[in-house]
Design an enzyme around this catalytic site. Structure first.
Site, PDB file in Angstrom:
ATOM      1  N   TYR A  51     -49.269 -16.867  51.279  1.00 10.69           N
ATOM      2  CA  TYR A  51     -49.067 -15.892  50.196  1.00 10.69           C
ATOM      3  C   TYR A  51     -50.113 -16.025  49.077  1.00 10.69           C
ATOM      4  O   TYR A  51     -49.857 -15.603  47.945  1.00 10.69           O
ATOM      5  CB  TYR A  51     -47.655 -16.021  49.622  1.00 10.69           C
ATOM      6  CG  TYR A  51     -46.599 -15.274  50.426  1.00 10.69           C
ATOM      7  CD1 TYR A  51     -46.650 -13.884  50.556  1.00 10.69           C
ATOM      8  CD2 TYR A  51     -45.552 -15.944  51.036  1.00 10.69           C
ATOM      9  CE1 TYR A  51     -45.679 -13.189  51.279  1.00 10.69           C
ATOM     10  CE2 TYR A  51     -44.576 -15.251  51.765  1.00 10.69           C
ATOM     11  CZ  TYR A  51     -44.654 -13.871  51.877  1.00 10.69           C
ATOM     12  OH  TYR A  51     -43.698 -13.186  52.579  1.00 10.69           O
ATOM     13  N   PHE A  59     -43.638 -14.345  40.185  1.00 12.83           N
ATOM     14  CA  PHE A  59     -42.614 -14.850  41.094  1.00 12.83           C
ATOM     15  C   PHE A  59     -43.178 -15.784  42.164  1.00 12.83           C
ATOM     16  O   PHE A  59     -42.466 -16.170  43.084  1.00 12.83           O
ATOM     17  CB  PHE A  59     -41.870 -13.681  41.768  1.00 12.83           C
ATOM     18  CG  PHE A  59     -42.779 -12.715  42.482  1.00 12.83           C
ATOM     19  CD1 PHE A  59     -43.236 -12.983  43.758  1.00 12.83           C
ATOM     20  CD2 PHE A  59     -43.174 -11.531  41.866  1.00 12.83           C
ATOM     21  CE1 PHE A  59     -44.083 -12.097  44.422  1.00 12.83           C
ATOM     22  CE2 PHE A  59     -44.017 -10.641  42.519  1.00 12.83           C
ATOM     23  CZ  PHE A  59     -44.478 -10.926  43.803  1.00 12.83           C
ATOM     24  N   ARG A  87     -43.598  -1.382  59.184  1.00 13.41           N
ATOM     25  CA  ARG A  87     -43.294  -1.188  57.755  1.00 13.41           C
ATOM     26  C   ARG A  87     -42.148  -0.182  57.593  1.00 13.41           C
ATOM     27  O   ARG A  87     -41.298  -0.326  56.714  1.00 13.41           O
ATOM     28  CB  ARG A  87     -44.525  -0.683  56.998  1.00 13.41           C
ATOM     29  CG  ARG A  87     -45.729  -1.605  57.049  1.00 13.41           C
ATOM     30  CD  ARG A  87     -45.640  -2.806  56.181  1.00 13.41           C
ATOM     31  NE  ARG A  87     -45.585  -2.482  54.783  1.00 13.41           N
ATOM     32  CZ  ARG A  87     -45.558  -3.397  53.817  1.00 13.41           C
ATOM     33  NH1 ARG A  87     -45.571  -4.688  54.110  1.00 13.41           N
ATOM     34  NH2 ARG A  87     -45.505  -3.034  52.563  1.00 13.41           N
ATOM     35  N   THR A  93     -39.592  -2.865  49.884  1.00  9.83           N
ATOM     36  CA  THR A  93     -39.516  -4.279  49.483  1.00  9.83           C
ATOM     37  C   THR A  93     -38.176  -4.608  48.838  1.00  9.83           C
ATOM     38  O   THR A  93     -37.550  -5.615  49.154  1.00  9.83           O
ATOM     39  CB  THR A  93     -40.655  -4.586  48.478  1.00  9.83           C
ATOM     40  OG1 THR A  93     -41.893  -4.167  49.050  1.00  9.83           O
ATOM     41  CG2 THR A  93     -40.721  -6.061  48.147  1.00  9.83           C
ATOM     42  N   ARG A 104     -34.206  -3.890  55.840  1.00  8.07           N
ATOM     43  CA  ARG A 104     -33.883  -4.377  54.494  1.00  8.07           C
ATOM     44  C   ARG A 104     -32.641  -3.699  53.922  1.00  8.07           C
ATOM     45  O   ARG A 104     -31.867  -4.335  53.204  1.00  8.07           O
ATOM     46  CB  ARG A 104     -35.097  -4.216  53.583  1.00  8.07           C
ATOM     47  CG  ARG A 104     -36.151  -5.297  53.877  1.00  8.07           C
ATOM     48  CD  ARG A 104     -37.475  -4.986  53.275  1.00  8.07           C
ATOM     49  NE  ARG A 104     -38.395  -6.124  53.267  1.00  8.07           N
ATOM     50  CZ  ARG A 104     -39.681  -6.031  53.011  1.00  8.07           C
ATOM     51  NH1 ARG A 104     -40.225  -4.850  52.741  1.00  8.07           N
ATOM     52  NH2 ARG A 104     -40.450  -7.091  53.016  1.00  8.07           N
ATOM     53  N   ASN A 114     -35.599 -10.813  51.089  1.00  5.84           N
ATOM     54  CA  ASN A 114     -35.591  -9.492  51.718  1.00  5.84           C
ATOM     55  C   ASN A 114     -35.821  -9.514  53.234  1.00  5.84           C
ATOM     56  O   ASN A 114     -36.286  -8.546  53.809  1.00  5.84           O
ATOM     57  CB  ASN A 114     -36.545  -8.544  50.984  1.00  5.84           C
ATOM     58  CG  ASN A 114     -37.982  -8.983  51.050  1.00  5.84           C
ATOM     59  OD1 ASN A 114     -38.298  -9.985  51.676  1.00  5.84           O
ATOM     60  ND2 ASN A 114     -38.861  -8.228  50.420  1.00  5.84           N
ATOM     61  N   HIS A 117     -40.983  -9.891  56.623  1.00  5.57           N
ATOM     62  CA  HIS A 117     -42.336  -9.604  56.133  1.00  5.57           C
ATOM     63  C   HIS A 117     -43.060  -8.848  57.243  1.00  5.57           C
ATOM     64  O   HIS A 117     -42.824  -9.116  58.421  1.00  5.57           O
ATOM     65  CB  HIS A 117     -43.089 -10.900  55.835  1.00  5.57           C
ATOM     66  CG  HIS A 117     -44.579 -10.693  55.728  1.00  5.57           C
ATOM     67  ND1 HIS A 117     -45.163 -10.241  54.577  1.00  5.57           N
ATOM     68  CD2 HIS A 117     -45.563 -10.807  56.655  1.00  5.57           C
ATOM     69  CE1 HIS A 117     -46.466 -10.099  54.805  1.00  5.57           C
ATOM     70  NE2 HIS A 117     -46.733 -10.438  56.043  1.00  5.57           N
ATOM     71  N   GLU A 128     -53.258 -12.561  59.225  1.00  3.91           N
ATOM     72  CA  GLU A 128     -51.941 -13.204  59.279  1.00  3.91           C
ATOM     73  C   GLU A 128     -51.618 -13.693  60.684  1.00  3.91           C
ATOM     74  O   GLU A 128     -51.040 -14.765  60.853  1.00  3.91           O
ATOM     75  CB  GLU A 128     -50.877 -12.243  58.743  1.00  3.91           C
ATOM     76  CG  GLU A 128     -51.051 -12.000  57.251  1.00  3.91           C
ATOM     77  CD  GLU A 128     -50.114 -10.953  56.669  1.00  3.91           C
ATOM     78  OE1 GLU A 128     -50.157 -10.756  55.440  1.00  3.91           O
ATOM     79  OE2 GLU A 128     -49.338 -10.315  57.420  1.00  3.91           O
TER      80      GLU A 128
END
Ligand code: DGT
Length: 140
Positions: A51, A59, A87, A93, A104, A114, A117, A128
């Site tokens: 991240y 956060f 997505r 989100t 979600r 949530n 990812h 990733e």
């Protein structure tokens, strides 16, 4: 549309509630194929690396703490338009804004916890996937 690959993660709030199968089923029902999958309990260092783009966000500490608090499932998904499709099935989100029927909306607890990812673009998908998998672990 060409066949694409994307990176997906089932987050600690979901593995804690035994939702690995239910969430994977939602991905498969959307037409995505799981072509690599591994359960990992990431270290703080791995979470910080993954991240890193968010390191200036307020956060960030909370995010790293959460992501290393329990196991996650890292996956490579393949399918037509896989990045956008993933997505879409994930939903917004913040679960309060997520569309009906999305992962979600159905499963997430909050904007932080949530449940999933998913990569947001071809470049991040490639990065990733490489962060978590070697080529030999991906069996398309
Ligand atoms: P993803 O797929 O996990 O990268 O999430 P996105 O792209 O839907 O959302 P993004 O990139 O804005 O934020 C990345 C993650 O950071 C998000 O899934 C959960 C966490 N996050 C975002 N905003 C907040 C927040 O206001 N509070 C907390 N605790 N976490 C947040």
């Amino acid at each position: 549309m060409a066949i694409e690959r994307t990176f997906s993660m089932i987050k600690p709030d979901a593995t804690r509630r035994n939702l690995t199968g239910a969430i994977t089923q939602m991905l498969e029902d959307a037409g995505l194929r799981v072509i690599a999958s591994r359960r990992v309990w990431m270290s703080r260092r791995e979470a910080e690396g993954f991240y890193a783009v968010h390191k200036e966000r307020p956060f960030f500490g909370e995010l790293v703490e959460f992501m290393s608090s329990a196991p996650t499932i890292v996956q490579v998904l393949e399918g037509e338009n896989a990045i956008a499709k993933n997505r879409e099935v994930m939903g917004a989100t913040n679960p309060a804004n997520a569309a009906e029927g999305t992962i979600r909306k159905v499963h997430a607890l909050s904007i932080g916890e949530n449940s999933v990812h998913g990569s947001d673009a071809p470049e991040t998908a490639a990065q990733e996937i490489k962060y978590w998998f070697s080529d030999t672990e991906i069996v398309g």
